[in-house]
Design an enzyme around this catalytic site. Structure first.
Site, PDB file in Angstrom:
ATOM      1  N   GLU A 112      59.202  36.914  36.664  1.00  0.00           N
ATOM      2  CA  GLU A 112      58.841  38.334  36.652  1.00  0.00           C
ATOM      3  C   GLU A 112      60.092  39.181  36.473  1.00  0.00           C
ATOM      4  O   GLU A 112      61.127  38.911  37.082  1.00  0.00           O
ATOM      5  CB  GLU A 112      58.152  38.703  37.980  1.00  0.00           C
ATOM      6  CG  GLU A 112      57.787  40.181  38.042  1.00  0.00           C
ATOM      7  CD  GLU A 112      57.172  40.565  39.383  1.00  0.00           C
ATOM      8  OE1 GLU A 112      56.070  40.092  39.692  1.00  0.00           O
ATOM      9  OE2 GLU A 112      57.821  41.344  40.114  1.00  0.00           O
ATOM     10  N   THR A 157      56.521  44.202  35.434  1.00  0.00           N
ATOM     11  CA  THR A 157      55.846  45.038  36.431  1.00  0.00           C
ATOM     12  C   THR A 157      55.536  46.426  35.878  1.00  0.00           C
ATOM     13  O   THR A 157      56.039  46.835  34.826  1.00  0.00           O
ATOM     14  CB  THR A 157      56.679  45.186  37.720  1.00  0.00           C
ATOM     15  OG1 THR A 157      57.870  45.896  37.401  1.00  0.00           O
ATOM     16  CG2 THR A 157      57.005  43.838  38.331  1.00  0.00           C
ATOM     17  N   GLY A 182      48.029  48.789  43.480  1.00  0.00           N
ATOM     18  CA  GLY A 182      49.241  49.597  43.588  1.00  0.00           C
ATOM     19  C   GLY A 182      49.226  50.401  44.885  1.00  0.00           C
ATOM     20  O   GLY A 182      48.307  50.263  45.709  1.00  0.00           O
ATOM     21  N   ASP A 183      50.227  51.214  45.069  1.00  0.00           N
ATOM     22  CA  ASP A 183      50.362  52.016  46.299  1.00  0.00           C
ATOM     23  C   ASP A 183      50.677  53.459  45.941  1.00  0.00           C
ATOM     24  O   ASP A 183      51.484  53.707  45.045  1.00  0.00           O
ATOM     25  CB  ASP A 183      51.515  51.477  47.163  1.00  0.00           C
ATOM     26  CG  ASP A 183      51.199  50.107  47.720  1.00  0.00           C
ATOM     27  OD1 ASP A 183      50.180  49.981  48.422  1.00  0.00           O
ATOM     28  OD2 ASP A 183      51.952  49.159  47.417  1.00  0.00           O
ATOM     29  N   ALA A 234      41.807  46.839  43.610  1.00  0.00           N
ATOM     30  CA  ALA A 234      42.108  46.040  42.413  1.00  0.00           C
ATOM     31  C   ALA A 234      40.842  45.427  41.816  1.00  0.00           C
ATOM     32  O   ALA A 234      40.729  45.296  40.591  1.00  0.00           O
ATOM     33  CB  ALA A 234      43.120  44.956  42.756  1.00  0.00           C
ATOM     34  N   GLN A 294      52.473  37.029  46.862  1.00  0.00           N
ATOM     35  CA  GLN A 294      53.621  37.816  47.278  1.00  0.00           C
ATOM     36  C   GLN A 294      54.720  36.854  47.740  1.00  0.00           C
ATOM     37  O   GLN A 294      54.437  35.701  48.088  1.00  0.00           O
ATOM     38  CB  GLN A 294      53.181  38.710  48.432  1.00  0.00           C
ATOM     39  CG  GLN A 294      54.272  39.562  49.013  1.00  0.00           C
ATOM     40  CD  GLN A 294      53.701  40.582  49.965  1.00  0.00           C
ATOM     41  OE1 GLN A 294      53.483  41.726  49.624  1.00  0.00           O
ATOM     42  NE2 GLN A 294      53.449  40.147  51.177  1.00  0.00           N
TER      43      GLN A 294
HETATM   44  P1  FAD Z   1      43.814  45.123  46.567  1.00  0.00           P
HETATM   45  O1  FAD Z   1      43.447  43.758  46.178  1.00  0.00           O
HETATM   46  O2  FAD Z   1      42.913  46.242  46.153  1.00  0.00           O
HETATM   47  O3  FAD Z   1      43.977  45.119  48.157  1.00  0.00           O
HETATM   48  C1  FAD Z   1      44.625  46.183  48.829  1.00  0.00           C
HETATM   49  C2  FAD Z   1      44.121  46.235  50.267  1.00  0.00           C
HETATM   50  O4  FAD Z   1      42.769  46.712  50.312  1.00  0.00           O
HETATM   51  C3  FAD Z   1      44.110  44.898  50.996  1.00  0.00           C
HETATM   52  O5  FAD Z   1      44.446  45.115  52.334  1.00  0.00           O
HETATM   53  C4  FAD Z   1      42.665  44.434  50.862  1.00  0.00           C
HETATM   54  O6  FAD Z   1      42.276  43.551  51.890  1.00  0.00           O
HETATM   55  C5  FAD Z   1      41.931  45.763  50.951  1.00  0.00           C
HETATM   56  N1  FAD Z   1      40.634  45.795  50.256  1.00  0.00           N
HETATM   57  C6  FAD Z   1      40.362  45.306  49.024  1.00  0.00           C
HETATM   58  N2  FAD Z   1      39.064  45.537  48.713  1.00  0.00           N
HETATM   59  C7  FAD Z   1      38.522  46.195  49.749  1.00  0.00           C
HETATM   60  C8  FAD Z   1      37.215  46.714  50.039  1.00  0.00           C
HETATM   61  N3  FAD Z   1      36.206  46.596  49.175  1.00  0.00           N
HETATM   62  N4  FAD Z   1      37.006  47.327  51.243  1.00  0.00           N
HETATM   63  C9  FAD Z   1      38.026  47.448  52.147  1.00  0.00           C
HETATM   64  N5  FAD Z   1      39.269  46.971  51.933  1.00  0.00           N
HETATM   65  C10 FAD Z   1      39.524  46.364  50.746  1.00  0.00           C
HETATM   66  N6  FAD Z   1      52.910  47.042  42.732  1.00  0.00           N
HETATM   67  C11 FAD Z   1      53.231  47.895  41.709  1.00  0.00           C
HETATM   68  O7  FAD Z   1      53.241  49.124  41.902  1.00  0.00           O
HETATM   69  N7  FAD Z   1      53.524  47.412  40.465  1.00  0.00           N
HETATM   70  C12 FAD Z   1      53.516  46.094  40.163  1.00  0.00           C
HETATM   71  O8  FAD Z   1      53.786  45.692  39.025  1.00  0.00           O
HETATM   72  C13 FAD Z   1      53.197  45.167  41.215  1.00  0.00           C
HETATM   73  N8  FAD Z   1      53.144  43.823  40.994  1.00  0.00           N
HETATM   74  C14 FAD Z   1      52.758  42.967  42.012  1.00  0.00           C
HETATM   75  C15 FAD Z   1      52.644  41.589  41.734  1.00  0.00           C
HETATM   76  C16 FAD Z   1      52.278  40.691  42.752  1.00  0.00           C
HETATM   77  C17 FAD Z   1      52.153  39.225  42.426  1.00  0.00           C
HETATM   78  C18 FAD Z   1      52.048  41.179  44.076  1.00  0.00           C
HETATM   79  C19 FAD Z   1      51.720  40.229  45.187  1.00  0.00           C
HETATM   80  C20 FAD Z   1      52.136  42.548  44.342  1.00  0.00           C
HETATM   81  C21 FAD Z   1      52.486  43.462  43.328  1.00  0.00           C
HETATM   82  N9  FAD Z   1      52.551  44.844  43.543  1.00  0.00           N
HETATM   83  C22 FAD Z   1      52.887  45.710  42.512  1.00  0.00           C
HETATM   84  C23 FAD Z   1      52.291  45.393  44.883  1.00  0.00           C
HETATM   85  C24 FAD Z   1      50.791  45.811  45.073  1.00  0.00           C
HETATM   86  O9  FAD Z   1      50.497  46.888  44.219  1.00  0.00           O
HETATM   87  C25 FAD Z   1      50.593  46.207  46.532  1.00  0.00           C
HETATM   88  O10 FAD Z   1      50.742  45.089  47.356  1.00  0.00           O
HETATM   89  C26 FAD Z   1      49.312  46.975  46.865  1.00  0.00           C
HETATM   90  O11 FAD Z   1      49.434  47.463  48.199  1.00  0.00           O
HETATM   91  C27 FAD Z   1      48.038  46.143  46.840  1.00  0.00           C
HETATM   92  O12 FAD Z   1      47.670  45.813  45.586  1.00  0.00           O
HETATM   93  P2  FAD Z   1      46.455  44.731  45.361  1.00  0.00           P
HETATM   94  O13 FAD Z   1      46.220  44.669  43.928  1.00  0.00           O
HETATM   95  O14 FAD Z   1      46.747  43.492  46.096  1.00  0.00           O
HETATM   96  O15 FAD Z   1      45.277  45.530  46.091  1.00  0.00           O
END
Ligand code: FAD
Length: 288
Positions: free
Chosen positions: A17, A48, A108-109, A124, A175
């Site tokens: 990455e 990213t 994302g955040d 996501a 992660q």
């Molecule tokens: P989700 O899968 O949506 O989960 C986020 C949270 O919401 C979790 O706690 C989950 O349990 C909860 N949740 C999900 N669905 C529901 C629901 N229906 N009801 C209630 N709660 C729910 N960030 C960037 O900005 N740019 C990047 O390029 C980037 N690349 C990454 C690559 C990897 C491999 C990893 C591990 C992380 C990356 N991140 C990146 C960080 C990521 O954006 C953050 O960790 C973010 O907080 C969560 O993203 P997610 O896609 O895992 O979210």
């Protein structure tokens, strides 16, 4: 090439990455990095996407260069929080036009204290569904061996991971973690939850101890005692510490010995350290 096909065809997949340079800095820096990493012949490189879309243009531009100039399969990351369906559609069409076939679909955040004013995407899984409805991208999603920091408990986090896979994700990239037990326990729980897609371990390649401390704190990742002991002689801001490199090599070798489907290196855009880790670890042996 689709990553799902690579994972199906190869016993061991090696990927890396990188992240785009800030919008106001020289883009050629990342091409120098890629020039230094390309001959490790990764099975794919992921790029990213800046939180809130800040690096959008650069992510697309660099993705195109990886795929079409370096001829390495590329996975473009895409975050959806605070984005509209129209803006996501535009990016996906751009990526498709540039022959990108893989997307890492992420929530994302938002910056701390900022509420999402838009309702188009909440999680996501919403993005995965949206992508799979109209496009034929291969989609990867994020997994958290030590639980996502906002998840109430692992059971709920796994339930939501399953929703992402059900929506069409073909694989999971984890992660960073410093204790391999977390990865192996996680894979066990993922399988018990009925999720069958590959889980690629994401490994942070050696960086400054101060950065490791900051990142692990932010991501809720344990710093094991053996890491602290192994790196106790490193200066906190030394950018290249032999002990952290050695720890990473040992961590990778242990994962490989225990049958992981591949290794995904979070390179931090560093050439020498990643080349060294590649050559010193069993990644190079797995690819002979
Ligand atoms: P989700 O899968 O949506 O989960 C986020 C949270 O919401 C979790 O706690 C989950 O349990 C909860 N949740 C999900 N669905 C529901 C629901 N229906 N009801 C209630 N709660 C729910 N960030 C960037 O900005 N740019 C990047 O390029 C980037 N690349 C990454 C690559 C990897 C491999 C990893 C591990 C992380 C990356 N991140 C990146 C960080 C990521 O954006 C953050 O960790 C973010 O907080 C969560 O993203 P997610 O896609 O895992 O979210």
């Amino acid at each position: 090439m689709k990553i799902a096909d690579i994972l199906r065809d190869k016993k061991f997949v090696f990927s890396m990455e990188i992240f785009p340079p800030k919008p106001d800095s020289d883009i050629s820096v990342i091409y120098n990095t890629l020039d230094g990493l390309k001959d490790l012949k990764p099975d794919f490189i992921s790029i990213t996407f800046g939180a809130g879309g800040g690096t959008r243009t650069r992510t697309v531009e660099i993705a195109e260069r990886i795929e079409n100039h370096y001829k390495i399969p590329c996975m473009a990351h895409l975050t959806c929080i605070g984005a509209t369906k129209a803006s996501i559609t535009e990016i996906l069409n751009e990526l498709k036009a540039k022959n990108i076939q893989n997307i890492m679909a992420l929530r994302g955040d938002l910056p701390e204290g900022v509420k999402n004013p838009l309702k188009d995407f909440k999680y996501a899984a919403d993005l995965v569904k949206f992508i799979k409805k109209k496009w034929d991208f291969c989609v990867g999603v994020a997994g958290y061996p030590e639980k996502h920091p906002q998840a109430k408990d692992m059971k709920r986090d796994l339930k939501h991971l399953k929703e992402k896979v059900k929506a069409g994700a073909s694989f999971i990239t984890t992660q960073l973690f410093l204790n391999n037990d977390h990865y192996f326990n996680y894979v066990k729980m993922v399988r018990e939850a009925g999720i069958t897609v590959p889980v690629l371990p994401g490994i942070m390649t050696a960086t400054k101890l101060s950065s490791i401390e900051r990142m692990t704190k932010m991501c809720g990742v344990e710093i094991p005692e053996r890491f602290k002991t192994a790196t106790s002689t490193c200066a906190i801001d030394n950018p290249v510490c032999d002990e952290t490199v050695k720890y990473t090599v040992g961590q990778i070798n242990h994962l490989i010995k225990n049958g992981v489907p591949g290794i995904h290196l979070y390179t931090m855009n560093r050439v020498e350290q990643n080349r060294h880790i590649y050559e010193e670890s069993d990644i190079s042996k797995m690819r002979q």
